[in-house]
Design a protein around this motif. Sequence first.
Motif, PDB file in Angstrom:
ATOM      1  N   ILE A  35      30.700 -22.123 -34.650  1.00 39.13           N
ATOM      2  CA  ILE A  35      29.257 -22.049 -34.907  1.00 39.13           C
ATOM      3  C   ILE A  35      29.016 -21.975 -36.409  1.00 39.13           C
ATOM      4  O   ILE A  35      28.127 -22.625 -36.948  1.00 39.13           O
ATOM      5  N   ASP A  36      29.815 -21.223 -37.109  1.00 38.32           N
ATOM      6  CA  ASP A  36      29.705 -21.131 -38.557  1.00 38.32           C
ATOM      7  C   ASP A  36      29.839 -22.500 -39.201  1.00 38.32           C
ATOM      8  O   ASP A  36      29.075 -22.854 -40.102  1.00 38.32           O
ATOM      9  N   LEU A  37      30.790 -23.245 -38.717  1.00 34.79           N
ATOM     10  CA  LEU A  37      31.062 -24.555 -39.296  1.00 34.79           C
ATOM     11  C   LEU A  37      29.869 -25.483 -39.083  1.00 34.79           C
ATOM     12  O   LEU A  37      29.440 -26.200 -40.010  1.00 34.79           O
ATOM     13  N   GLU A  38      29.305 -25.420 -37.873  1.00 32.62           N
ATOM     14  CA  GLU A  38      28.148 -26.276 -37.579  1.00 32.62           C
ATOM     15  C   GLU A  38      26.975 -25.901 -38.483  1.00 32.62           C
ATOM     16  O   GLU A  38      26.284 -26.788 -39.018  1.00 32.62           O
ATOM     17  N   ALA A  39      26.768 -24.569 -38.591  1.00 28.48           N
ATOM     18  CA  ALA A  39      25.638 -24.120 -39.423  1.00 28.48           C
ATOM     19  C   ALA A  39      25.845 -24.560 -40.861  1.00 28.48           C
ATOM     20  O   ALA A  39      24.897 -25.021 -41.538  1.00 28.48           O
ATOM     21  N   LEU A  40      27.079 -24.448 -41.320  1.00 24.98           N
ATOM     22  CA  LEU A  40      27.394 -24.839 -42.694  1.00 24.98           C
ATOM     23  C   LEU A  40      27.158 -26.329 -42.889  1.00 24.98           C
ATOM     24  O   LEU A  40      26.579 -26.771 -43.891  1.00 24.98           O
ATOM     25  N   LYS A  41      27.590 -27.089 -41.870  1.00 21.70           N
ATOM     26  CA  LYS A  41      27.428 -28.541 -41.966  1.00 21.70           C
ATOM     27  C   LYS A  41      25.954 -28.921 -42.026  1.00 21.70           C
ATOM     28  O   LYS A  41      25.530 -29.753 -42.850  1.00 21.70           O
ATOM     29  N   SER A  42      25.170 -28.287 -41.136  1.00 22.33           N
ATOM     30  CA  SER A  42      23.739 -28.633 -41.112  1.00 22.33           C
ATOM     31  C   SER A  42      23.060 -28.197 -42.412  1.00 22.33           C
ATOM     32  O   SER A  42      22.209 -28.915 -42.952  1.00 22.33           O
ATOM     33  N   GLU A  43      23.471 -27.041 -42.897  1.00 19.57           N
ATOM     34  CA  GLU A  43      22.883 -26.540 -44.145  1.00 19.57           C
ATOM     35  C   GLU A  43      23.205 -27.475 -45.298  1.00 19.57           C
ATOM     36  O   GLU A  43      22.341 -27.855 -46.111  1.00 19.57           O
ATOM     37  N   ALA A  84      25.944 -37.895 -43.922  1.00 20.32           N
ATOM     38  CA  ALA A  84      25.809 -36.816 -42.921  1.00 20.32           C
ATOM     39  C   ALA A  84      26.681 -37.100 -41.711  1.00 20.32           C
ATOM     40  O   ALA A  84      27.383 -36.206 -41.190  1.00 20.32           O
ATOM     41  N   ALA A  85      26.657 -38.394 -41.272  1.00 15.41           N
ATOM     42  CA  ALA A  85      27.493 -38.764 -40.109  1.00 15.41           C
ATOM     43  C   ALA A  85      28.956 -38.581 -40.447  1.00 15.41           C
ATOM     44  O   ALA A  85      29.753 -38.100 -39.610  1.00 15.41           O
ATOM     45  N   SER A  86      29.292 -38.952 -41.658  1.00 14.73           N
ATOM     46  CA  SER A  86      30.679 -38.804 -42.078  1.00 14.73           C
ATOM     47  C   SER A  86      31.082 -37.334 -42.104  1.00 14.73           C
ATOM     48  O   SER A  86      32.183 -36.973 -41.687  1.00 14.73           O
ATOM     49  N   LEU A  87      30.147 -36.511 -42.565  1.00 21.90           N
ATOM     50  CA  LEU A  87      30.441 -35.074 -42.599  1.00 21.90           C
ATOM     51  C   LEU A  87      30.695 -34.526 -41.199  1.00 21.90           C
ATOM     52  O   LEU A  87      31.596 -33.722 -40.983  1.00 21.90           O
ATOM     53  N   GLU A  88      29.888 -34.978 -40.260  1.00 23.26           N
ATOM     54  CA  GLU A  88      30.020 -34.457 -38.890  1.00 23.26           C
ATOM     55  C   GLU A  88      31.272 -34.968 -38.213  1.00 23.26           C
ATOM     56  O   GLU A  88      31.932 -34.245 -37.456  1.00 23.26           O
ATOM     57  N   SER A  89      31.591 -36.243 -38.418  1.00 22.27           N
ATOM     58  CA  SER A  89      32.710 -36.829 -37.669  1.00 22.27           C
ATOM     59  C   SER A  89      34.052 -36.476 -38.276  1.00 22.27           C
ATOM     60  O   SER A  89      35.025 -36.315 -37.578  1.00 22.27           O
ATOM     61  N   ALA A  90      34.124 -36.349 -39.592  1.00 14.73           N
ATOM     62  CA  ALA A  90      35.436 -36.118 -40.220  1.00 14.73           C
ATOM     63  C   ALA A  90      35.559 -34.649 -40.591  1.00 14.73           C
ATOM     64  O   ALA A  90      35.147 -34.240 -41.671  1.00 14.73           O
ATOM     65  N   GLN A 131      38.284 -32.975 -40.945  1.00 18.28           N
ATOM     66  CA  GLN A 131      39.395 -32.665 -41.821  1.00 18.28           C
ATOM     67  C   GLN A 131      39.060 -32.869 -43.297  1.00 18.28           C
ATOM     68  O   GLN A 131      39.779 -32.406 -44.176  1.00 18.28           O
ATOM     69  N   ARG A 132      37.986 -33.591 -43.534  1.00 21.47           N
ATOM     70  CA  ARG A 132      37.627 -33.831 -44.945  1.00 21.47           C
ATOM     71  C   ARG A 132      36.816 -32.682 -45.484  1.00 21.47           C
ATOM     72  O   ARG A 132      36.007 -32.086 -44.784  1.00 21.47           O
ATOM     73  N   SER A 133      37.007 -32.392 -46.658  1.00 20.90           N
ATOM     74  CA  SER A 133      36.295 -31.261 -47.258  1.00 20.90           C
ATOM     75  C   SER A 133      34.857 -31.655 -47.568  1.00 20.90           C
ATOM     76  O   SER A 133      34.570 -32.683 -48.200  1.00 20.90           O
ATOM     77  N   LEU A 134      33.927 -30.847 -47.069  1.00 22.09           N
ATOM     78  CA  LEU A 134      32.512 -31.116 -47.308  1.00 22.09           C
ATOM     79  C   LEU A 134      32.176 -30.953 -48.798  1.00 22.09           C
ATOM     80  O   LEU A 134      31.346 -31.699 -49.349  1.00 22.09           O
ATOM     81  N   GLY A 135      32.838 -30.009 -49.399  1.00 24.28           N
ATOM     82  CA  GLY A 135      32.577 -29.775 -50.826  1.00 24.28           C
ATOM     83  C   GLY A 135      32.958 -30.971 -51.684  1.00 24.28           C
ATOM     84  O   GLY A 135      32.201 -31.392 -52.556  1.00 24.28           O
ATOM     85  N   ASP A 136      34.157 -31.532 -51.353  1.00 24.62           N
ATOM     86  CA  ASP A 136      34.630 -32.699 -52.116  1.00 24.62           C
ATOM     87  C   ASP A 136      33.663 -33.859 -51.946  1.00 24.62           C
ATOM     88  O   ASP A 136      33.318 -34.583 -52.913  1.00 24.62           O
ATOM     89  N   MET A 137      33.211 -34.022 -50.702  1.00 28.72           N
ATOM     90  CA  MET A 137      32.308 -35.143 -50.425  1.00 28.72           C
ATOM     91  C   MET A 137      31.001 -34.982 -51.199  1.00 28.72           C
ATOM     92  O   MET A 137      30.468 -35.940 -51.774  1.00 28.72           O
ATOM     93  N   TYR A 138      30.529 -33.749 -51.188  1.00 28.34           N
ATOM     94  CA  TYR A 138      29.272 -33.510 -51.896  1.00 28.34           C
ATOM     95  C   TYR A 138      29.424 -33.788 -53.388  1.00 28.34           C
ATOM     96  O   TYR A 138      28.600 -34.440 -54.005  1.00 28.34           O
ATOM     97  N   ARG A 139      30.553 -33.310 -53.940  1.00 30.44           N
ATOM     98  CA  ARG A 139      30.778 -33.541 -55.377  1.00 30.44           C
ATOM     99  C   ARG A 139      30.918 -35.029 -55.680  1.00 30.44           C
ATOM    100  O   ARG A 139      30.414 -35.523 -56.686  1.00 30.44           O
TER     101      ARG A 139
END
Lengths: 265, 208
Positions: A136-144, A202-208, A210-218
């Motif tokens: 749940i934390d991960l989902e909330a983090l992803k949506s945020e 966003a789709a990439s963030l949800e589906s992958a 294993q990839r770091s969300l932080g790296d993607m954002y940067r």
Amino acid sequence: MTIDCSNFRNLIPRALLSDLTRVEQEALEAHLKDCAPCAQERELYLNTFSQLRSADDAPVPRHFFIYPDESRPTLRQLFGQLSLAWKGSLAAAFLALAGLSALAFTSMEIRSEPGGMVFRIGNAPEPVAVGPAPSIDLEALKSELTRLLENRSRNDKLEILQTLRAEMARSESAMTRKQRLVLETALSRLESRVNNRIVDAAASLESANQRSLGDMYRTLETQRVQDLSSVNDRLNRITVNGEIKSNQTDAILETLLQVAELKLK
Amino acid sequence: MEESFESVLLTNSRIKPVDAPDQIQEIAWVAASRGGDTLAFNRLVLKWERPIYNLALRMLQDPEEAAESTQEVFLSAFKNIGRFRQEARFSTWLYRIAMNQCISRLRRRPAETHYSLDDSRSDASIGSRLPASESHEGAFLLEETRNRVRLALEHLPPEQRAVLELKFFQDLTFEEIASVIQVPLSTVKSRLYAALEILKVRLGRASV
């Protein structure tokens, strides 16, 4: 043999075993003095008694000792040897233990849950407030992050568009109508591209996962900064060279759009 | 280890019994046995093994079974000595165990093992199954009488045999017999006189 004889004969063995009253004994003695058959009967009994008593005991073939290893006291024996106070205490302790055991077994619960069986004795514990599960934390983090990304992207997009529109206004005198149309079309396409890029991200963030969300954002942020910088450079050149010919402006804009598209891919 | 255990027991038992009156000494041994003292209990065994063995022998008419039964009687007595109430005499309680043991064994026997004077078994054959008699002069006659008595006893029902055994061979009073076999006094007497009536027919005319 008279009826009297029959009665007296029944008394003979009793007399020999001292099982008669004094009166019966005297009556029997008197009868036996006068009755030969009854006296003979007494002789038979005497002979029988004599034989019985002559058959003395045989010696024992061996001793019949009890050995310690075969005579371990049982729990019952041990309990029997205790004093009354100890017996009472033990009985009370046993009853208390039995009561507790019964209480425990009445509220025993065995059930299966995901991941194994649950065995519990006693009342079920009160549900403890626990934090959200890691998923749940991960989902909330992803949506945020997605929401933040969209906000940031929208702001960036608006900023870029404002910048572009300002540059267009500044260079309006130098641009032909066709050039302006091309530029507006390009801006619309750019806006659409940016939106698609946000959705894709966003789709990439949800589906992958294993990839770091932080790296993607940067990465996205760096790309946007580069895009903006590139567009600003190009527009600055357009401003400086306001007097360039329309075909040159077309080429510049064409190049500019190609570069922007390439960057966004 | 067994030899040393027995030798200690026998040595002590030869000295101790004369130190105190029989009854008091027996009470002390019983009390010690209740605490698990096998040495004390084995002194009781020494004192009572001969009467109990002979009781079993006359009741069962088989030396091997009598020995086995005697061992079981003492083992059972030791295991259950916690239940023994001091109100009764130890011997009465022991006789009760022995008698129950013998009657139970007799009742388990198949019917064909009941012997009769008319069957082919002779006195000699019975004698050969019994322990060798004392090798004194006149032992032959004594053994003959003993065998005759045993044969006569075989014809008695177990209940009558038990009463006769306790009265004639164990010298118990009528009250003690009633306590041992746990029947009314009148029943004891009726059983005893019925048994004597049968024995008078079989033994009365024989010479001692």
